[in-house]
Design a protein around this motif. Sequence first.
Motif, mmCIF file in Angstrom:
data_model
loop_
_atom_site.group_PDB
_atom_site.id
_atom_site.type_symbol
_atom_site.label_atom_id
_atom_site.label_comp_id
_atom_site.label_asym_id
_atom_site.label_seq_id
_atom_site.Cartn_x
_atom_site.Cartn_y
_atom_site.Cartn_z
ATOM 1 N N ALA A 67 0.833 -1.208 0.000
ATOM 2 C CA ALA A 67 0.000 0.000 0.000
ATOM 3 C C ALA A 67 0.863 1.253 0.000
ATOM 4 O O ALA A 67 0.541 2.249 -0.669
ATOM 5 N N ALA A 68 1.974 1.232 0.740
ATOM 6 C CA ALA A 68 2.880 2.387 0.773
ATOM 7 C C ALA A 68 3.481 2.648 -0.598
ATOM 8 O O ALA A 68 3.627 3.806 -1.027
ATOM 9 N N LEU A 69 3.835 1.591 -1.310
ATOM 10 C CA LEU A 69 4.397 1.762 -2.650
ATOM 11 C C LEU A 69 3.346 2.324 -3.613
ATOM 12 O O LEU A 69 3.656 3.187 -4.443
ATOM 13 N N ARG A 70 2.098 1.855 -3.490
ATOM 14 C CA ARG A 70 1.039 2.405 -4.335
ATOM 15 C C ARG A 70 0.792 3.876 -4.007
ATOM 16 O O ARG A 70 0.551 4.697 -4.909
ATOM 17 N N THR A 71 0.833 4.192 -2.724
ATOM 18 C CA THR A 71 0.640 5.583 -2.317
ATOM 19 C C THR A 71 1.712 6.477 -2.919
ATOM 20 O O THR A 71 1.426 7.597 -3.374
ATOM 21 N N ALA A 72 2.949 6.013 -2.939
ATOM 22 C CA ALA A 72 4.032 6.806 -3.522
ATOM 23 C C ALA A 72 3.771 7.065 -5.002
ATOM 24 O O ALA A 72 3.989 8.181 -5.506
ATOM 25 N N GLU A 73 3.293 6.052 -5.713
ATOM 26 C CA GLU A 73 2.976 6.226 -7.132
ATOM 27 C C GLU A 73 1.805 7.191 -7.315
ATOM 28 O O GLU A 73 1.842 8.077 -8.185
ATOM 29 N N ASP A 74 0.764 7.028 -6.500
ATOM 30 C CA ASP A 74 -0.403 7.908 -6.612
ATOM 31 C C ASP A 74 -0.054 9.340 -6.220
ATOM 32 O O ASP A 74 -0.612 10.294 -6.787
ATOM 33 N N ARG A 75 0.843 9.494 -5.262
ATOM 34 C CA ARG A 75 1.259 10.846 -4.858
ATOM 35 C C ARG A 75 2.020 11.531 -5.994
ATOM 36 O O ARG A 75 1.821 12.721 -6.272
ATOM 37 N N ALA A 76 2.889 10.789 -6.671
ATOM 38 C CA ALA A 76 3.621 11.361 -7.800
ATOM 39 C C ALA A 76 2.650 11.796 -8.900
ATOM 40 O O ALA A 76 2.831 12.855 -9.527
#
Length: 373
Positions: free
Chosen positions: A282-291
């Motif tokens: 989930a943290a990795l997906r959040t990083a992608e969505d934040r970018a």
Amino acid sequence: MPTRTEPAGAPERTAPAPTPTPHDLRHHGDAEVRDAGAGLVDLAVNVRAGTPPAWLKERIAASLETLAAYPDGRAARRAVAARHGLPEECVLLTAGAAEAFVLLARALPAPGPGTGRPVVVHPQFTEPEAALRDAGHAVERIVLRERDGFRLDPALVPPEAPVVVVGNPTNPTSVLHPAAVLEALARPGRTLVVDEAFIDAVPGERESLASRVVDLPGTTVVLRSLTKTWGLAGLRVGYVLSDPGTVARLARHQPLWPVSSPALAAAEACCAPAALAEAERAALRTAEDRAYLLGRLAEFAELRSATPDPRAPFVLVRHPEGAVVRERLREEGIAVRRGDTFPGLDRRWLRLAVRDRATTDRLARALAGLGVR
């Protein structure tokens, strides 16, 4: 209430000036969506969308069979301790991280003659200062500057400060302070309080002090929450990590059975290896969505991010007409968090939760439709 604002160059050591502007320390993101009715897109609350997951709901539901018995936190405490590689005596389970701030404020001794005041580094989550004030402590604010990316220089904190409170990553700025910067604040006779409520949304939980609470000089207290990643705001569950003496002192200020059986079941479940792996994904997906969110926001020249490298599941942005933008977005069915209740910010600032790309596209269309530049 004193305040100290970060100056250019070396930190000033002049007497802090009175706080120039009052802030509503009890205002939180849920107020932006409360009583709003159905259909409002929630970018104001930093709880991960689509949570809690089905498997966690099942674990919580199963715990309802035990409600006739008083809560027994031993298994959950063991799970949290194992998750962080600490002895069980270093863990205190709480009814959310917010309860921990109240316990700390009540447990801190009153300052003696000639001692410093507790320091709260702002902008950050306002409950720590509110709890300290409610317990009768005079608080000194360290207010970080936008032009420095809201990053903390340890030299700014007065050497005599008996308590220092800082968030990492910080709400609302989304700044992730290096662990070395925070470790520089630890010293004998001082209690360093690090609010890591959002650290599990950082891939690898980089810069966390959780495993270092018994290694640093003085007293180190790390606060964790299960609210954000797992969607458990209504259940109220979190924990404190510190040395056994500090944990025992805080526990004496808790009522009996402070954490419910369902909350204990959730704490234990969220520390399991499979849950930790899910949180990392989930943290990795959040990083992608934040970018992706930052890329869409860059289409609007007057929307500026507070930091070039946000690391939390939200971003802080400034617009010359931020307050107007917030109200007009609400009319378009989108709630965002006002920034002016955080010391160090004003009505130009808005905090936006990171969501999926479709939601971000809807936000961008709304901004464009409102004529935001």
